[in-house]
Design a protein around this motif. Structure first.
Motif, PDB file in Angstrom:
ATOM      1  N   ALA A 165       0.807  -1.219   0.000  1.00 38.66           N
ATOM      2  CA  ALA A 165       0.000   0.000   0.000  1.00 38.66           C
ATOM      3  C   ALA A 165       0.839   1.268   0.000  1.00 38.66           C
ATOM      4  O   ALA A 165       0.306   2.353  -0.253  1.00 38.66           O
ATOM      5  CB  ALA A 165      -0.935  -0.005   1.205  1.00 38.66           C
ATOM      6  N   ASN A 166       2.126   1.169   0.302  1.00 43.31           N
ATOM      7  CA  ASN A 166       2.977   2.354   0.410  1.00 43.31           C
ATOM      8  C   ASN A 166       3.943   2.501  -0.768  1.00 43.31           C
ATOM      9  O   ASN A 166       4.996   3.129  -0.649  1.00 43.31           O
ATOM     10  CB  ASN A 166       3.772   2.308   1.718  1.00 43.31           C
ATOM     11  N   THR A 167       3.600   1.911  -1.929  1.00 38.20           N
ATOM     12  CA  THR A 167       4.460   2.024  -3.108  1.00 38.20           C
ATOM     13  C   THR A 167       3.766   2.735  -4.268  1.00 38.20           C
ATOM     14  O   THR A 167       4.219   2.627  -5.419  1.00 38.20           O
ATOM     15  CB  THR A 167       4.921   0.629  -3.572  1.00 38.20           C
ATOM     16  N   ASN A 168       2.679   3.410  -3.987  1.00 38.00           N
ATOM     17  CA  ASN A 168       1.946   4.201  -4.988  1.00 38.00           C
ATOM     18  C   ASN A 168       1.428   3.367  -6.153  1.00 38.00           C
ATOM     19  O   ASN A 168       1.315   3.847  -7.280  1.00 38.00           O
ATOM     20  CB  ASN A 168       2.830   5.336  -5.544  1.00 38.00           C
ATOM     21  N   THR A 169       1.115   2.102  -5.894  1.00 36.97           N
ATOM     22  CA  THR A 169       0.516   1.251  -6.917  1.00 36.97           C
ATOM     23  C   THR A 169      -0.984   1.525  -6.988  1.00 36.97           C
ATOM     24  O   THR A 169      -1.614   1.717  -5.950  1.00 36.97           O
ATOM     25  CB  THR A 169       0.757  -0.230  -6.584  1.00 36.97           C
ATOM     26  N   PRO A 170      -1.574   1.545  -8.177  1.00 35.71           N
ATOM     27  CA  PRO A 170      -3.028   1.740  -8.283  1.00 35.71           C
ATOM     28  C   PRO A 170      -3.801   0.724  -7.447  1.00 35.71           C
ATOM     29  O   PRO A 170      -3.434  -0.453  -7.369  1.00 35.71           O
ATOM     30  CB  PRO A 170      -3.297   1.565  -9.784  1.00 35.71           C
ATOM     31  N   ALA A 171      -4.866   1.185  -6.812  1.00 34.38           N
ATOM     32  CA  ALA A 171      -5.632   0.324  -5.901  1.00 34.38           C
ATOM     33  C   ALA A 171      -6.190  -0.907  -6.607  1.00 34.38           C
ATOM     34  O   ALA A 171      -6.235  -2.003  -6.031  1.00 34.38           O
ATOM     35  CB  ALA A 171      -6.766   1.134  -5.271  1.00 34.38           C
ATOM     36  N   ALA A 172      -6.626  -0.744  -7.859  1.00 35.62           N
ATOM     37  CA  ALA A 172      -7.187  -1.886  -8.588  1.00 35.62           C
ATOM     38  C   ALA A 172      -6.133  -2.963  -8.808  1.00 35.62           C
ATOM     39  O   ALA A 172      -6.406  -4.169  -8.653  1.00 35.62           O
ATOM     40  CB  ALA A 172      -7.753  -1.408  -9.930  1.00 35.62           C
ATOM     41  N   LEU A 173      -4.902  -2.561  -9.164  1.00 34.15           N
ATOM     42  CA  LEU A 173      -3.833  -3.530  -9.371  1.00 34.15           C
ATOM     43  C   LEU A 173      -3.468  -4.223  -8.067  1.00 34.15           C
ATOM     44  O   LEU A 173      -3.224  -5.438  -8.050  1.00 34.15           O
ATOM     45  CB  LEU A 173      -2.610  -2.825  -9.959  1.00 34.15           C
ATOM     46  N   ARG A 174      -3.427  -3.464  -6.963  1.00 34.16           N
ATOM     47  CA  ARG A 174      -3.146  -4.072  -5.655  1.00 34.16           C
ATOM     48  C   ARG A 174      -4.186  -5.136  -5.325  1.00 34.16           C
ATOM     49  O   ARG A 174      -3.861  -6.222  -4.840  1.00 34.16           O
ATOM     50  CB  ARG A 174      -3.122  -3.010  -4.558  1.00 34.16           C
ATOM     51  N   LEU A 175      -5.458  -4.817  -5.571  1.00 36.39           N
ATOM     52  CA  LEU A 175      -6.533  -5.763  -5.255  1.00 36.39           C
ATOM     53  C   LEU A 175      -6.419  -7.026  -6.095  1.00 36.39           C
ATOM     54  O   LEU A 175      -6.591  -8.142  -5.585  1.00 36.39           O
ATOM     55  CB  LEU A 175      -7.889  -5.093  -5.480  1.00 36.39           C
ATOM     56  N   ILE A 176      -6.108  -6.870  -7.372  1.00 35.97           N
ATOM     57  CA  ILE A 176      -5.979  -8.038  -8.249  1.00 35.97           C
ATOM     58  C   ILE A 176      -4.838  -8.939  -7.789  1.00 35.97           C
ATOM     59  O   ILE A 176      -4.979 -10.172  -7.708  1.00 35.97           O
ATOM     60  CB  ILE A 176      -5.763  -7.581  -9.706  1.00 35.97           C
ATOM     61  N   ILE A 177      -3.693  -8.324  -7.466  1.00 34.03           N
ATOM     62  CA  ILE A 177      -2.531  -9.118  -7.043  1.00 34.03           C
ATOM     63  C   ILE A 177      -2.802  -9.817  -5.718  1.00 34.03           C
ATOM     64  O   ILE A 177      -2.534 -11.017  -5.560  1.00 34.03           O
ATOM     65  CB  ILE A 177      -1.282  -8.225  -6.950  1.00 34.03           C
ATOM     66  N   ARG A 178      -3.372  -9.103  -4.767  1.00 32.78           N
ATOM     67  CA  ARG A 178      -3.626  -9.705  -3.454  1.00 32.78           C
ATOM     68  C   ARG A 178      -4.643 -10.833  -3.555  1.00 32.78           C
ATOM     69  O   ARG A 178      -4.504 -11.866  -2.886  1.00 32.78           O
ATOM     70  CB  ARG A 178      -4.110  -8.630  -2.482  1.00 32.78           C
ATOM     71  N   THR A 179      -5.656 -10.655  -4.381  1.00 31.28           N
ATOM     72  CA  THR A 179      -6.652 -11.717  -4.551  1.00 31.28           C
ATOM     73  C   THR A 179      -6.035 -12.936  -5.225  1.00 31.28           C
ATOM     74  O   THR A 179      -6.308 -14.085  -4.845  1.00 31.28           O
ATOM     75  CB  THR A 179      -7.836 -11.205  -5.386  1.00 31.28           C
ATOM     76  N   SER A 180      -5.201 -12.702  -6.225  1.00 29.93           N
ATOM     77  CA  SER A 180      -4.579 -13.811  -6.957  1.00 29.93           C
ATOM     78  C   SER A 180      -3.648 -14.623  -6.055  1.00 29.93           C
ATOM     79  O   SER A 180      -3.698 -15.862  -6.045  1.00 29.93           O
ATOM     80  CB  SER A 180      -3.803 -13.274  -8.164  1.00 29.93           C
ATOM     81  N   VAL A 181      -2.796 -13.933  -5.291  1.00 33.00           N
ATOM     82  CA  VAL A 181      -1.862 -14.675  -4.438  1.00 33.00           C
ATOM     83  C   VAL A 181      -2.590 -15.340  -3.274  1.00 33.00           C
ATOM     84  O   VAL A 181      -2.151 -16.383  -2.775  1.00 33.00           O
ATOM     85  CB  VAL A 181      -0.720 -13.754  -3.936  1.00 33.00           C
ATOM     86  N   ALA A 182      -3.702 -14.763  -2.838  1.00 33.34           N
ATOM     87  CA  ALA A 182      -4.500 -15.422  -1.798  1.00 33.34           C
ATOM     88  C   ALA A 182      -5.050 -16.745  -2.319  1.00 33.34           C
ATOM     89  O   ALA A 182      -5.076 -17.756  -1.592  1.00 33.34           O
ATOM     90  CB  ALA A 182      -5.636 -14.508  -1.355  1.00 33.34           C
ATOM     91  N   PHE A 183      -5.473 -16.755  -3.574  1.00 34.09           N
ATOM     92  CA  PHE A 183      -5.951 -18.003  -4.175  1.00 34.09           C
ATOM     93  C   PHE A 183      -4.819 -19.026  -4.283  1.00 34.09           C
ATOM     94  O   PHE A 183      -5.009 -20.214  -4.002  1.00 34.09           O
ATOM     95  CB  PHE A 183      -6.538 -17.716  -5.554  1.00 34.09           C
ATOM     96  N   LEU A 184      -3.630 -18.565  -4.671  1.00 34.15           N
ATOM     97  CA  LEU A 184      -2.502 -19.488  -4.835  1.00 34.15           C
ATOM     98  C   LEU A 184      -2.138 -20.165  -3.523  1.00 34.15           C
ATOM     99  O   LEU A 184      -1.839 -21.369  -3.499  1.00 34.15           O
ATOM    100  CB  LEU A 184      -1.289 -18.743  -5.390  1.00 34.15           C
ATOM    101  N   ARG A 185      -2.130 -19.415  -2.434  1.00 28.16           N
ATOM    102  CA  ARG A 185      -1.717 -20.020  -1.165  1.00 28.16           C
ATOM    103  C   ARG A 185      -2.866 -20.720  -0.448  1.00 28.16           C
ATOM    104  O   ARG A 185      -2.632 -21.520   0.462  1.00 28.16           O
ATOM    105  CB  ARG A 185      -1.100 -18.960  -0.249  1.00 28.16           C
ATOM    106  N   THR A 186      -4.109 -20.426  -0.838  1.00 28.45           N
ATOM    107  CA  THR A 186      -5.252 -21.077  -0.200  1.00 28.45           C
ATOM    108  C   THR A 186      -5.444 -22.488  -0.727  1.00 28.45           C
ATOM    109  O   THR A 186      -5.831 -23.393   0.015  1.00 28.45           O
ATOM    110  CB  THR A 186      -6.534 -20.254  -0.434  1.00 28.45           C
ATOM    111  N   MET A 187      -5.179 -22.690  -2.001  1.00 32.45           N
ATOM    112  CA  MET A 187      -5.284 -24.041  -2.574  1.00 32.45           C
ATOM    113  C   MET A 187      -4.275 -24.972  -1.904  1.00 32.45           C
ATOM    114  O   MET A 187      -3.081 -24.667  -1.865  1.00 32.45           O
ATOM    115  CB  MET A 187      -5.018 -23.987  -4.074  1.00 32.45           C
ATOM    116  N   PRO A 188      -4.695 -26.102  -1.356  1.00 35.19           N
ATOM    117  CA  PRO A 188      -3.749 -27.033  -0.726  1.00 35.19           C
ATOM    118  C   PRO A 188      -2.712 -27.537  -1.722  1.00 35.19           C
ATOM    119  O   PRO A 188      -2.998 -27.703  -2.916  1.00 35.19           O
ATOM    120  CB  PRO A 188      -4.656 -28.176  -0.242  1.00 35.19           C
ATOM    121  N   GLU A 189      -1.509 -27.776  -1.195  1.00 37.44           N
ATOM    122  CA  GLU A 189      -0.441 -28.234  -2.067  1.00 37.44           C
ATOM    123  C   GLU A 189      -0.782 -29.556  -2.746  1.00 37.44           C
ATOM    124  O   GLU A 189      -0.468 -29.757  -3.928  1.00 37.44           O
ATOM    125  CB  GLU A 189       0.867 -28.396  -1.269  1.00 37.44           C
TER     126      GLU A 189
END
Length: 287
Positions: A119-143
């Motif tokens: 949040a402190n790197t001046n990235t657009p909010a929409a891009l931050r949301l997309i990245i955070r949602t995507s990586v949350a999906f990656l780590r939520t799926m069991p190995e």
């Protein structure tokens, strides 16, 4: 003046004690509720604890001092216990390589994504949301779920294990990295901006020096985790020493189970020592 300070101090202390008591009671209630749902029972643990060591007792190899250094055909010798080492050692090396390759590419990807998701790197909010949602999906799926899908797609072998470890590691490390970035002090960044520095320069010289030790610690920790995870992925045919371990378990080859576990423990201990040395060398400089 002293009376006012004393009164203020006592008020703060009473407030802290009250909040501590409330939080403690809340945690106790939460623990009791969770323990009840999880069927946790101290009495059951106490009476069943001795049986926990039954399996460990079965996998301890039977060695005899009289024939300890005899040939591979003599029961009770070290050679007989480690007769599958020519197979297990290459598998251990393959597992280390798989974990190392997955960790290295994941660290690079997670570092870039973390700077974009913070949040402190001046990235657009929409891009931050997309990245955070995507990586949350990656780590939520069991190995194991990732491994099953990749084994069905690419077949049995190391490649499905590599993809599984890489995707899950990107999801986990990105979250830890961008949280570390958001916890960094903003004062160096403000100073650089006042001097006319751009966004990339602020990240490079303002944020990166603060978070580099944290990134390294998380990366080395994840390397150890990936090596241990790769032994579990062998359950579904994702290659490495895990496949050897699961085969020995299914065939009740208890002596080989202990040998495989011993190799895994030794490699994890070596990785831990190596990661500590590398982190000290990178952060503090070679002495």
């Amino acid at each position: 003046m002293n009376n006012d300070f004393t009164r203020y101090y006592l008020d703060i202390r009473r407030k802290q004690k009250r909040e501590t008591l409330l939080w403690s009671l809340g945690l106790v209630v939460l623990y009791l509720g969770a323990g009840t749902l999880a069927e946790f029972n101290l009495y059951t643990v106490w009476i069943s604890l001795p049986h926990f060591f039954d399996y460990l007792a079965q996998i301890i190899p039977v060695l005899h001092w009289q024939v300890l250094f005899a040939d591979v055909h003599t029961k009770g010798s070290l050679h007989y216990w480690g007769y599958r080492l020519p197979i297990q050692l290459p598998l251990i090396w393959d597992t280390v390589q798989m974990a190392l390759a997955a960790t290295m590419i994941s660290v690079l990807a997670a570092s870039v994504l973390a700077f974009l998701a913070a949040a402190n790197t001046n990235t657009p909010a929409a891009l931050r949301l997309i990245i955070r949602t995507s990586v949350a999906f990656l780590r939520t799926m069991p190995e194991l779920a990732w491994a099953v899908m990749f084994v069905m797609a690419f077949g049995i072998g190391m490649f499905p294990g590599f993809l599984t470890l890489a995707l899950h590691t990107v999801g986990s490390l990105t979250k830890m990295f961008y949280e570390a970035l958001e916890s960094a002090s903003n004062q160096p960044v403000r100073g650089l901006r006042a001097c006319g520095a751009g966004t990339l320069q602020c990240m490079r010289f303002g944020l990166w020096p603060q978070v580099k030790p944290i990134f390294l610690s998380y990366s080395f920790m994840r390397l150890e985790i990936n090596f241990r995870l790769s032994t579990i992925l062998g359950l579904v045919g994702a290659g490495g020493i895990g496949q050897e371990l699961m085969t020995n378990i299914k065939l009740d080859q208890y002596d080989q189970i202990s040998m495989t576990l011993l190799l895994i423990i030794l490699v994890v201990a070596a990785l831990d020592a190596l990661s500590g040395t590398l982190r000290k060398w990178v952060v503090e400089g070679k002495k």
